[in-house]
Design an enzyme around this catalytic site. Structure first.
Site, PDB file in Angstrom:
ATOM      1  N   GLU A 279      -4.357   0.258 -18.873  1.00 36.60           N
ATOM      2  CA  GLU A 279      -3.315  -0.059 -17.896  1.00 36.60           C
ATOM      3  C   GLU A 279      -2.568   1.214 -17.497  1.00 36.60           C
ATOM      4  O   GLU A 279      -2.198   1.385 -16.331  1.00 36.60           O
ATOM      5  CB  GLU A 279      -2.348  -1.097 -18.466  1.00 36.60           C
ATOM      6  CG  GLU A 279      -2.973  -2.452 -18.711  1.00 36.60           C
ATOM      7  CD  GLU A 279      -3.547  -3.062 -17.440  1.00 36.60           C
ATOM      8  OE1 GLU A 279      -2.872  -3.040 -16.388  1.00 36.60           O
ATOM      9  OE2 GLU A 279      -4.699  -3.542 -17.494  1.00 36.60           O
ATOM     10  N   TRP A 282      -4.720   2.713 -14.987  1.00 40.36           N
ATOM     11  CA  TRP A 282      -4.621   2.169 -13.618  1.00 40.36           C
ATOM     12  C   TRP A 282      -3.474   2.836 -12.873  1.00 40.36           C
ATOM     13  O   TRP A 282      -3.588   3.131 -11.683  1.00 40.36           O
ATOM     14  CB  TRP A 282      -4.439   0.657 -13.662  1.00 40.36           C
ATOM     15  CG  TRP A 282      -4.197   0.083 -12.292  1.00 40.36           C
ATOM     16  CD1 TRP A 282      -3.014  -0.324 -11.772  1.00 40.36           C
ATOM     17  CD2 TRP A 282      -5.168  -0.089 -11.250  1.00 40.36           C
ATOM     18  NE1 TRP A 282      -3.173  -0.763 -10.475  1.00 40.36           N
ATOM     19  CE2 TRP A 282      -4.486  -0.627 -10.124  1.00 40.36           C
ATOM     20  CE3 TRP A 282      -6.541   0.144 -11.154  1.00 40.36           C
ATOM     21  CZ2 TRP A 282      -5.140  -0.923  -8.928  1.00 40.36           C
ATOM     22  CZ3 TRP A 282      -7.181  -0.147  -9.954  1.00 40.36           C
ATOM     23  CH2 TRP A 282      -6.491  -0.675  -8.870  1.00 40.36           C
ATOM     24  N   TRP A 310      -5.709 -11.399  10.603  1.00 38.50           N
ATOM     25  CA  TRP A 310      -4.510 -11.875   9.910  1.00 38.50           C
ATOM     26  C   TRP A 310      -3.738 -12.858  10.791  1.00 38.50           C
ATOM     27  O   TRP A 310      -3.729 -12.741  12.016  1.00 38.50           O
ATOM     28  CB  TRP A 310      -3.599 -10.712   9.541  1.00 38.50           C
ATOM     29  CG  TRP A 310      -4.212  -9.688   8.647  1.00 38.50           C
ATOM     30  CD1 TRP A 310      -4.528  -8.402   8.962  1.00 38.50           C
ATOM     31  CD2 TRP A 310      -4.584  -9.857   7.278  1.00 38.50           C
ATOM     32  NE1 TRP A 310      -5.082  -7.759   7.889  1.00 38.50           N
ATOM     33  CE2 TRP A 310      -5.133  -8.625   6.832  1.00 38.50           C
ATOM     34  CE3 TRP A 310      -4.528 -10.921   6.376  1.00 38.50           C
ATOM     35  CZ2 TRP A 310      -5.598  -8.434   5.543  1.00 38.50           C
ATOM     36  CZ3 TRP A 310      -4.982 -10.722   5.078  1.00 38.50           C
ATOM     37  CH2 TRP A 310      -5.514  -9.493   4.681  1.00 38.50           C
ATOM     38  N   ASN A 345       2.224  -9.433 -14.651  1.00 41.72           N
ATOM     39  CA  ASN A 345       1.120  -8.866 -13.881  1.00 41.72           C
ATOM     40  C   ASN A 345       0.085  -9.913 -13.468  1.00 41.72           C
ATOM     41  O   ASN A 345      -0.438  -9.879 -12.343  1.00 41.72           O
ATOM     42  CB  ASN A 345       0.435  -7.753 -14.673  1.00 41.72           C
ATOM     43  CG  ASN A 345      -0.568  -6.995 -13.830  1.00 41.72           C
ATOM     44  OD1 ASN A 345      -0.221  -6.430 -12.798  1.00 41.72           O
ATOM     45  ND2 ASN A 345      -1.831  -6.986 -14.244  1.00 41.72           N
ATOM     46  N   TRP A 363      -1.586  -8.097   3.950  1.00 41.73           N
ATOM     47  CA  TRP A 363      -1.110  -7.621   2.647  1.00 41.73           C
ATOM     48  C   TRP A 363       0.086  -6.694   2.769  1.00 41.73           C
ATOM     49  O   TRP A 363       0.894  -6.587   1.836  1.00 41.73           O
ATOM     50  CB  TRP A 363      -2.238  -6.918   1.890  1.00 41.73           C
ATOM     51  CG  TRP A 363      -2.795  -5.677   2.544  1.00 41.73           C
ATOM     52  CD1 TRP A 363      -3.872  -5.600   3.372  1.00 41.73           C
ATOM     53  CD2 TRP A 363      -2.295  -4.337   2.434  1.00 41.73           C
ATOM     54  NE1 TRP A 363      -4.089  -4.304   3.783  1.00 41.73           N
ATOM     55  CE2 TRP A 363      -3.135  -3.501   3.225  1.00 41.73           C
ATOM     56  CE3 TRP A 363      -1.234  -3.758   1.745  1.00 41.73           C
ATOM     57  CZ2 TRP A 363      -2.934  -2.138   3.344  1.00 41.73           C
ATOM     58  CZ3 TRP A 363      -1.028  -2.383   1.867  1.00 41.73           C
ATOM     59  CH2 TRP A 363      -1.867  -1.588   2.660  1.00 41.73           C
ATOM     60  N   TRP A 386      -1.905  -4.129  -4.143  1.00 43.66           N
ATOM     61  CA  TRP A 386      -2.011  -5.071  -3.035  1.00 43.66           C
ATOM     62  C   TRP A 386      -3.362  -4.941  -2.334  1.00 43.66           C
ATOM     63  O   TRP A 386      -3.991  -5.945  -1.990  1.00 43.66           O
ATOM     64  CB  TRP A 386      -0.861  -4.868  -2.051  1.00 43.66           C
ATOM     65  CG  TRP A 386       0.329  -5.687  -2.427  1.00 43.66           C
ATOM     66  CD1 TRP A 386       1.417  -5.289  -3.147  1.00 43.66           C
ATOM     67  CD2 TRP A 386       0.541  -7.074  -2.129  1.00 43.66           C
ATOM     68  NE1 TRP A 386       2.287  -6.338  -3.320  1.00 43.66           N
ATOM     69  CE2 TRP A 386       1.769  -7.445  -2.701  1.00 43.66           C
ATOM     70  CE3 TRP A 386      -0.195  -8.027  -1.435  1.00 43.66           C
ATOM     71  CZ2 TRP A 386       2.284  -8.738  -2.599  1.00 43.66           C
ATOM     72  CZ3 TRP A 386       0.310  -9.320  -1.335  1.00 43.66           C
ATOM     73  CH2 TRP A 386       1.534  -9.669  -1.913  1.00 43.66           C
TER      74      TRP A 386
END
Length: 480
Positions: A279, A282, A310, A345, A363, A386
């Site tokens: 993590e 990331w 969208w 998360n 997004w 995102w």
């Protein structure tokens, strides 16, 4: 003869320990001016959201306290750094300015402008690597690009070995008298009318000491069940270090070395620590992406999504923001976010998937809402995550992976404790119904005090229809 002072320009490293610029200044033995510039004037800088402004205020107060304990103080100024930093250098007759790098395009440009302004005054400047475990240039492939898939990225980084050892905090710093500054209150970072930060104050302890205590507690206890509990929003199963890392109250090197030491001392924790370290990886991966793509928050990494159809849906966006979608796990997450400035998360993935796939809302609308409401809103992790959920980013989840919010709730909040905490109107529903209240009989709803489309909304969109619509939209976008 008294040595001329050195300015340490604090940027996104609001701590004393493992602070390379501060350690280098202290080693010189000269008087030190600790300067923080609240900069909303330099070109390209993204203004902080409301929740991060609140955190920044608390973090600056904590840093002031820490500096006063070692005989110094924090000078607060406001304005463009390329104007303010040289001005303080002239006022104080400083010989040098030291700072820690921020490996992002706008911040690099700001630092370059500061460096050039100081050079014109004949003042030394020194910058130090700080916010990354590894310089992005060390992970370039033959094509000159960094890895776009997380697993090979993380393997290559780990193979490079441990990052540099951490640095101790200075025991004392000789101050410089007569340098004026603002108070934290004068920066106007905190909400007043209305004061919506009560939940943030209830939830968080801010500052370097709080960060160190949280890391120690996590490695002592929580990490033992991290693999099993990290996806459970009804459990206290995560480190909750992200806002501390965001503001540099703790460094990624400190986290790395503390975690490796804990794993060596207690091998039983090795599995949890390896997962926890990924993590941290990331976060690093996201920052390397941002290093290469400064427009990460506004532009799809995958050009296929530039043609995505969208929907414009103001009502759906407002329902999502307010936690009134009719899907309990989604609504619980959005209400947790508003009250505490954070969200588990696993739930972040669920609510993000709901916005971009169930509602087909771009997004970028979600990224902006999180930017304003998360205390850990990070210029790299926020848009990278995102885009990952949307399917438009690096190492993205496949677009056809549309989270079913009911099944996600039943799997990761099986007793409904998380929903009961944040969606109080559903608290009296039994566990088999709490993730799908619309399936309850009228008698069951009445017994629990629930009125659909009364005190709690019916689902604003049908899951099966929304999934099919999303997949059809994706297929159209791929055809161009």
């Amino acid at each position: 003869m008294t040595a001329l002072p050195i300015i340490v320009w604090f940027r996104e490293s609001l701590r004393l320990s493992d602070h390379p610029a501060l350690a280098a200044a202290a080693e010189r033995g000269a008087p030190v001016i600790c300067l923080y510039v609240f900069d909303e004037h330099s070109p390209g800088l993204r203004p902080l959201g409301g929740a991060t402004r609140w955190w920044l205020a608390q973090s600056l107060r904590s840093l002031q306290t820490r500096l006063r304990e070692i005989g110094n103080d924090l000078v607060l100024r406001c304005g463009a750094a390329a104007t303010v930093v040289p001005a303080v250098a002239r006022e104080s007759n400083a010989s040098a300015v030291f700072w820690n790098d921020v490996a992002q395009a706008p911040q690099r440009d700001v630092a370059k402008d500061v460096d050039e302004a100081l050079a014109m005054l004949g003042i030394e400047s020194n910058s130090f690597a700080d916010d990354l475990l590894v310089d992005p240039l060390r992970l370039r492939g033959k094509d000159g690009r960094g890895p776009r898939v997380f697993t090979p990225f993380w393997k290559r980084l780990v193979a490079l070995g441990d990052p540099p050892q951490t640095l101790p905090a200075p025991k004392s710093l000789t101050p410089v008298a007569g340098i004026s500054g603002l108070s934290v209150e004068q920066l106007e970072l905190e909400p007043t009318a209305p004061d919506w930060a009560g939940g943030l104050r209830e939830t968080w302890q801010v500052g370097e000491r709080a960060a160190q205590a949280r890391l120690a507690s996590f490695l002592e206890t929580t990490v033992q069940t991290y693999v099993a509990d990290r996806d459970r929003p009804d459990q206290d199963g995560t480190s909750r270090l992200s806002p501390h890392l965001r503001f540099g109250e703790i460094s990624p090197r400190q986290v790395w070395h503390a975690a490796r030491f804990a794993a060596a001392a207690r091998p039983v924790t090795a599995g949890g620590i390896d997962k926890f370290m990924s993590e941290l990886g990331w976060r690093e991966f996201s920052r390397h992406l941002l290093h290469d793509r400064p427009d990460l928050a506004t532009r799809n990494l995958q050009a296929t999504f530039d043609a995505f159809p969208w929907r414009h849906d103001d009502a759906g966006l407002r329902a999502w923001q307010r936690g009134r979608t009719g899907y309990p796990i989604v609504d619980a997450g959005m209400r947790e976010l508003w009250h505490t400035g954070t969200m588990h998360n696993r739930v972040r993935m669920v609510v993000a998937s709901f916005l971009v796939k169930h509602l087909l809302i771009d997004w970028r609308h979600g990224e902006r809402w999180f930017w304003d409401t998360l205390v850990d809103a990070d210029a790299a992790s926020n848009p990278a995550s995102w885009q990952w959920v949307a399917g438009s980013g690096a190492d993205a989840a496949p677009y056809f992976r549309v989270f079913n919010p009911v099944l996600q709730g039943e799997k990761f909040d099986p007793d409904g404790a998380y929903v009961r905490r944040w969606v109080g109107e559903l608290a009296a529903l039994p566990a088999p119904l709490i993730q799908r209240p619309w399936s309850a009989t009228p008698v069951e709803l009445a017994s629990a005090g629930v009125t659909l489309d009364g005190n709690y909304p019916a689902p604003i969109v049908d899951h099966k229809m929304a999934r099919e619509r999303a997949l059809a939209a994706y297929a159209r976008a791929r055809k161009g």
